[in-house]
Design a protein around this motif. Structure first.
Motif, PDB file in Angstrom:
ATOM      1  N   UNK A   1      29.386 -48.022  10.963  1.00 14.70           N
ATOM      2  CA  UNK A   1      28.541 -47.498  11.927  1.00 14.70           C
ATOM      3  C   UNK A   1      29.216 -46.658  13.325  1.00 14.70           C
ATOM      4  N   UNK A   2      28.381 -45.902  13.916  1.00 14.25           N
ATOM      5  CA  UNK A   2      29.034 -45.412  15.061  1.00 14.25           C
ATOM      6  C   UNK A   2      27.879 -44.996  16.066  1.00 14.25           C
ATOM      7  N   UNK A   3      27.892 -45.318  17.093  1.00 14.11           N
ATOM      8  CA  UNK A   3      26.758 -45.120  18.265  1.00 14.11           C
ATOM      9  C   UNK A   3      27.419 -44.338  19.352  1.00 14.11           C
ATOM     10  N   UNK A   4      26.871 -43.123  19.601  1.00 15.89           N
ATOM     11  CA  UNK A   4      27.698 -42.283  20.627  1.00 15.89           C
ATOM     12  C   UNK A   4      26.665 -41.405  21.066  1.00 15.89           C
ATOM     13  N   UNK A   5      27.028 -40.919  22.239  1.00 17.52           N
ATOM     14  CA  UNK A   5      26.130 -39.734  22.758  1.00 17.52           C
ATOM     15  C   UNK A   5      26.699 -38.421  22.678  1.00 17.52           C
ATOM     16  N   UNK A   6      25.801 -37.539  22.722  1.00 20.49           N
ATOM     17  CA  UNK A   6      26.216 -35.939  22.178  1.00 20.49           C
ATOM     18  C   UNK A   6      25.391 -35.338  22.965  1.00 20.49           C
ATOM     19  N   UNK A   7      25.944 -33.943  23.461  1.00 21.51           N
ATOM     20  CA  UNK A   7      25.250 -32.928  24.180  1.00 21.51           C
ATOM     21  C   UNK A   7      24.306 -32.171  23.217  1.00 21.51           C
ATOM     22  N   UNK A   8      22.954 -32.092  23.595  1.00 21.56           N
ATOM     23  CA  UNK A   8      22.309 -31.099  22.853  1.00 21.56           C
ATOM     24  C   UNK A   8      22.275 -29.702  23.532  1.00 21.56           C
ATOM     25  N   UNK A   9      22.716 -28.867  22.511  1.00 18.14           N
ATOM     26  CA  UNK A   9      22.911 -27.376  22.980  1.00 18.14           C
ATOM     27  C   UNK A   9      21.805 -26.490  22.641  1.00 18.14           C
ATOM     28  N   UNK A  10      21.472 -25.372  23.491  1.00 18.17           N
ATOM     29  CA  UNK A  10      20.723 -24.508  23.149  1.00 18.17           C
ATOM     30  C   UNK A  10      21.284 -23.259  22.357  1.00 18.17           C
ATOM     31  N   UNK A  11      20.542 -22.186  22.028  1.00 19.01           N
ATOM     32  CA  UNK A  11      20.908 -21.260  21.204  1.00 19.01           C
ATOM     33  C   UNK A  11      22.496 -20.627  21.605  1.00 19.01           C
TER      34      UNK A  11
ATOM     35  N   UNK B   1      24.460 -22.098  22.844  1.00 19.03           N
ATOM     36  CA  UNK B   1      25.364 -22.850  22.863  1.00 19.03           C
ATOM     37  C   UNK B   1      25.677 -23.694  24.531  1.00 19.03           C
ATOM     38  N   UNK B   2      24.404 -23.574  25.289  1.00 18.07           N
ATOM     39  CA  UNK B   2      24.688 -24.059  26.768  1.00 18.07           C
ATOM     40  C   UNK B   2      24.051 -25.599  26.463  1.00 18.07           C
ATOM     41  N   UNK B   3      24.806 -26.447  27.411  1.00 21.01           N
ATOM     42  CA  UNK B   3      24.225 -27.854  27.417  1.00 21.01           C
ATOM     43  C   UNK B   3      22.817 -27.991  27.843  1.00 21.01           C
TER      44      UNK B   3
ATOM     45  N   UNK C   1      30.421 -32.969  26.744  1.00 19.70           N
ATOM     46  CA  UNK C   1      31.052 -31.972  26.213  1.00 19.70           C
ATOM     47  C   UNK C   1      30.942 -32.005  24.492  1.00 19.70           C
ATOM     48  N   UNK C   2      31.046 -31.165  23.725  1.00 20.73           N
ATOM     49  CA  UNK C   2      31.128 -31.428  22.136  1.00 20.73           C
ATOM     50  C   UNK C   2      32.221 -32.398  22.111  1.00 20.73           C
TER      51      UNK C   2
END
Ligand code: FRU
Length: 480
Positions: free
Chosen positions: A194-204, A206-208, A273-274
């Motif tokens: 398993x891996x649990x981590x935070x990721x950025x959600x990007x718009x079309x 590719x903006x945070x 960041x990605x």
């Protein structure tokens, strides 16, 4: 160079010699990328499992270093993760696999080792094991610092129960259980890594926009393309409990191919960041039988990952790291009837007046990017003679298919040939294909659909042939 070494990848990590499986403890430390991995330092088969070690500056060229955590007298060093401690040392969190020679007495526990020399060597943390529940199957700790609650969090698998446990600790010595997740999604087979981590959600563009949490869990067998593979959930994590945003009845596949297992993100990258992750490029269905030597097992390309919104939900997207812009080092230009296929040039492939497909000769490792309008495309990745992999998109069926059934040698009869994924898109479809000596990776629809596939073709003339369902509807963006 025997035949097995001719399969050795050019732009993927392999150990110089012997067996590898899962990536372990990938971490950015001292401005370098460190990768540890499950390794048998003594043979081509799984066994004597230790943590091997390699470093890289660009994530494509790796330097293998001596084994970092060798197998111990009474336990093997199973999978896990790494994190930087406040004093600059690196902590490795791993599973101790005890009594490997007696199946009735096998026990798995969680342990910590610390490196004060930048990951070269590790010493026991001193309190081992830090968690021992007297279980046979209890493994693969993923540990990170959770700043909002100022605690360490460990996610670890109960494989045969298809559950993960979340533990918390303030001192790394005492760990308390916070919650459990599962069974959910893909519940055939066992759960691992398993891996649990935070990721950025990007718009079309590719903006945070925000961060969300991803819980990735591998399972074996029962993957969409057979054998072992990964699934993921997107949701929220408050330091104690992971709560998915979406229904968890249908699995969400990390990769629609057969060869992407045990993925872990690099520790030490900012969550806004990605992020970058890497996986073992094989499948437990045939990992022991791959026809390579003196090495066995490779890592996937490292990939930048993020979330994007699709139909009101956050989905995982993956793309090759930037250093891969020139996989073979030099651009292949002016080949066949393609005037210029260099980086950055755009060309519509096929011509209504002369729809004969061009056959382009390519290097052993290459990357092909194109945009598909019209009804679809068939890309034939040739390896000489009749040996080929085809990547085809059928817009009517909204399906992307990778067919490796004529790709060369099969490791064994469980090596499945044809893999498909739904790609529900109306607009032009972008495809990014990276081919190495023994692999094909396909990133489609901005990386929302990915296939990772091992292949074992004979040595031969490598070619690419692109046939559009509608001539003139395919734009070749680069072939290098
Ligand atoms: C996954 C796995 C892990 C284990 C390791 C042993 O591929 O089975 O669960 O820690 O491999 O090498």
């Amino acid at each position: 160079n025997d035949a097995g070494d001719a399969h050795r990848p050019l732009v993927h990590f392999t150990a110089r010699r012997h067996w590898i499986n899962d990536p372990n403890g990938p971490i950015v430390h001292g401005n370098r990328r460190h990768l540890f991995f499950q390794h048998n330092p003594n043979g081509l088969e799984w066994g004597d499992i230790s943590w091997g070690h390699a470093v890289s500056d660009d994530l494509v060229t790796w330097q293998e270093l001596p084994v970092a955590i060798p197998v111990a007298d009474d336990h093997m060093i199973f999978s896990g993760s790494a994190a930087a401690l406040p004093d600059g040392s690196i902590a490795a969190f791993y599973t101790g696999h005890r009594h490997a020679d007696d199946p009735l007495r096998v026990r798995q526990d969680q342990r910590i080792a610390v490196s004060r020399d930048g990951g070269a060597t590790f010493e026991p943390f001193g309190a081992d094991p830090v968690i021992d529940l007297d279980l046979v199957d209890f493994r693969d700790p993923n540990v990170f610092w959770h700043a909002p609650t100022e605690r360490w969090v460990m996610v670890v698998s109960l494989p045969d129960r298809r559950q993960v446990i979340v533990f918390g600790s303030t001192d790394l010595v005492t760990w308390g259980e916070c919650s459990r997740f599962g069974p959910a999604g893909a519940t055939i087979g066992i759960w691992e890594c398993p891996a649990l981590f935070e990721l950025p959600a990007l718009d079309r563009e590719r903006r945070f926009t925000a961060t969300r949490w991803v819980l990735k869990i591998d399972h074996n067998p029962g993957h969409v393309s057979g054998g072992s593979g990964g699934q993921y959930f997107v949701g929220d994590f408050d330091g104690f409990t992971f709560v998915p945003d979406h229904p968890t009845t249908e699995p969400r596949w990390v990769d629609w191919g057969a060869d992407f297992y045990g993925a872990l993100p690099f520790a030490g990258e900012p969550p806004t960041n990605e992020r970058t992750w890497i996986a073992w490029m094989s499948n437990w269905d045939y990992a022991h039988d791959t026809p390579t030597s003196p090495w066995r097992g490779a890592m996937s390309l490292p990939r930048r990952i993020a979330l994007v919104e699709r139909a009101g939900e956050h989905v995982l997207v993956q793309r090759p790291v930037d250093a891969l812009d020139h996989p073979s080092g030099t651009a292949t230009e002016s080949v066949g009837s393609v005037a210029s296929s260099g980086r950055g040039t755009a060309r519509w492939w096929g011509d209504a007046a002369d729809p004969t497909p061009s056959v382009v000769e390519v290097a052993d490792a290459y990357r092909l990017r194109l945009l598909v309008g019209g009804a679809g495309v068939t890309i034939r990745l040739g390896f000489g003679g009749d040996t080929a992999v085809t990547v085809s998109f059928d817009r009517g069926a909204q399906t992307l298919t990778v067919d490796r059934s004529a790709s060369g040698e099969y490791p064994n009869e469980r090596f499945s040939g044809i893999h498909s994924a739904p790609v529900p898109t109306d607009g032009p479809l972008d495809l990014d294909v990276v081919v190495d000596r023994s692999s094909v990776e396909v990133f489609a629809d901005q990386g929302a659909v990915v296939f990772t596939e091992l292949i074992f073709p004979p040595a031969g003339r490598r070619t690419v042939t692109i046939t559009g369902a509608d001539p003139g509807s395919i734009r070749l963006d680069s072939l290098v």
